[in-house]
Design a protein around this motif. Structure first.
Motif, mmCIF file in Angstrom:
data_model
loop_
_atom_site.group_PDB
_atom_site.id
_atom_site.type_symbol
_atom_site.label_atom_id
_atom_site.label_comp_id
_atom_site.label_asym_id
_atom_site.label_seq_id
_atom_site.Cartn_x
_atom_site.Cartn_y
_atom_site.Cartn_z
ATOM 1 N N GLU A 65 -4.281 8.187 0.119
ATOM 2 C CA GLU A 65 -3.646 7.411 1.186
ATOM 3 C C GLU A 65 -2.770 6.283 0.652
ATOM 4 O OE1 GLU A 65 -7.774 5.753 0.469
ATOM 5 O OE2 GLU A 65 -6.928 7.760 0.672
ATOM 6 N N LYS A 66 -3.060 5.773 -0.536
ATOM 7 C CA LYS A 66 -2.243 4.718 -1.151
ATOM 8 C C LYS A 66 -0.940 5.280 -1.706
ATOM 9 C CE LYS A 66 -5.208 1.264 -0.862
ATOM 10 N NZ LYS A 66 -4.942 0.064 -0.093
ATOM 11 N N LEU A 67 -0.871 6.610 -1.816
ATOM 12 C CA LEU A 67 0.304 7.275 -2.373
ATOM 13 C C LEU A 67 1.033 8.116 -1.326
ATOM 14 C CD1 LEU A 67 -1.403 8.238 -5.706
ATOM 15 C CD2 LEU A 67 0.383 6.525 -5.400
ATOM 16 N N GLY A 68 0.823 7.767 -0.052
ATOM 17 C CA GLY A 68 1.540 8.447 1.018
ATOM 18 C C GLY A 68 0.971 9.798 1.409
ATOM 19 N N PRO A 98 0.421 22.744 -5.011
ATOM 20 C CA PRO A 98 -0.135 21.438 -5.375
ATOM 21 C C PRO A 98 -0.858 20.729 -4.229
ATOM 22 C CG PRO A 98 2.255 21.313 -5.252
ATOM 23 C CD PRO A 98 1.886 22.757 -5.090
ATOM 24 N N GLU A 99 -0.565 21.105 -3.004
ATOM 25 C CA GLU A 99 -1.244 20.490 -1.858
ATOM 26 C C GLU A 99 -2.722 20.864 -1.814
ATOM 27 O OE1 GLU A 99 3.052 21.362 -0.647
ATOM 28 O OE2 GLU A 99 1.460 22.412 -1.701
ATOM 29 N N PRO A 119 1.230 14.392 3.519
ATOM 30 C CA PRO A 119 1.640 13.053 3.966
ATOM 31 C C PRO A 119 1.242 12.752 5.411
ATOM 32 C CG PRO A 119 3.435 14.131 2.804
ATOM 33 C CD PRO A 119 2.358 15.157 3.001
ATOM 34 N N ASP A 120 1.350 13.742 6.302
ATOM 35 C CA ASP A 120 1.047 13.523 7.716
ATOM 36 C C ASP A 120 0.735 14.867 8.374
ATOM 37 O OD1 ASP A 120 3.599 14.780 8.198
ATOM 38 O OD2 ASP A 120 4.568 12.821 8.016
ATOM 39 N N SER A 125 0.954 20.799 9.016
ATOM 40 C CA SER A 125 1.282 21.957 9.845
ATOM 41 C C SER A 125 2.317 22.843 9.173
ATOM 42 C CB SER A 125 1.797 21.486 11.210
ATOM 43 O OG SER A 125 2.214 22.582 11.981
ATOM 44 N N SER A 126 3.356 22.224 8.635
ATOM 45 C CA SER A 126 4.410 22.970 7.936
ATOM 46 C C SER A 126 3.842 23.696 6.723
ATOM 47 C CB SER A 126 5.521 22.009 7.514
ATOM 48 O OG SER A 126 6.525 22.691 6.827
#
Length: 168
Positions: A65-68, A98-99, A119-120, A125-126
């Protein structure tokens, strides 16, 4: 000694492993303050634990979370078919994403359990629709979104190896 261990671990080894899991950057001198051994003895033990594979490696733990990377999902996944070639191809594809931080083959409702960061929600979803669902062999995907984390990357419990609740 437990039957699954390939190496004998004494109480010094267990104490050393316990301290290292919490303070991985500790010097041999600092480890010697926690485990009553000289820095040279600690160095020899660490070398043995590394060469036998008990210690797999050393890492820096980053806060996503600190890295977006504000979204973490635990995703269960089913494959259409279970043949060796399907599983091999699936594993190769997952390794390249990598995700996906972790992927575990499981028994139960799902074939695999993945830990994914994004990130969000839109990016998650994408990722699921455009990458994960397009991995050959994937039949279905189901995600649980993490709301908050209060324990992460805890040290392994070593008490069962020493016959007590703690390694030290």
């Amino acid at each position: 000694m437990h039957k699954f261990l390939m190496i004998d671990l004494d109480h010094f080894d267990l104490a050393l492993l316990d301290v290292l899991q919490r303070f991985g950057r500790a010097t041999h001198q600092q480890l010697g303050e926690q485990v009553p051994l000289s820095p040279s003895q600690i160095g020899r033990r660490l070398q043995r634990l590394e060469s036998t594979g008990v210690i797999e490696g050393y890492r820096v733990m980053l806060r996503p979370e600190k890295l977006g990377l504000g979204v973490t999902a635990f995703t269960s996944l089913k494959l259409k078919h279970q043949g060796d070639s399907v599983i091999e191809q699936f594993q190769q594809q997952i390794e390249s994403l990598p995700e996906v931080l972790e992927c575990h083959a499981t028994v139960g409702d799902a074939d695999y359990l993945l830990r994914i960061v994004a990130p969000d929600l839109s990016a998650l979803s994408s990722f699921v629709m455009k990458k994960l669902m397009r991995v050959p062999g994937v039949d279905s995907v189901r995600s649980n979104i993490v709301l908050t984390t209060f324990k992460r990357n805890g040290p392994l419990p070593l008490g069962h190896l020493s016959g007590s609740d703690t390694a030290s």
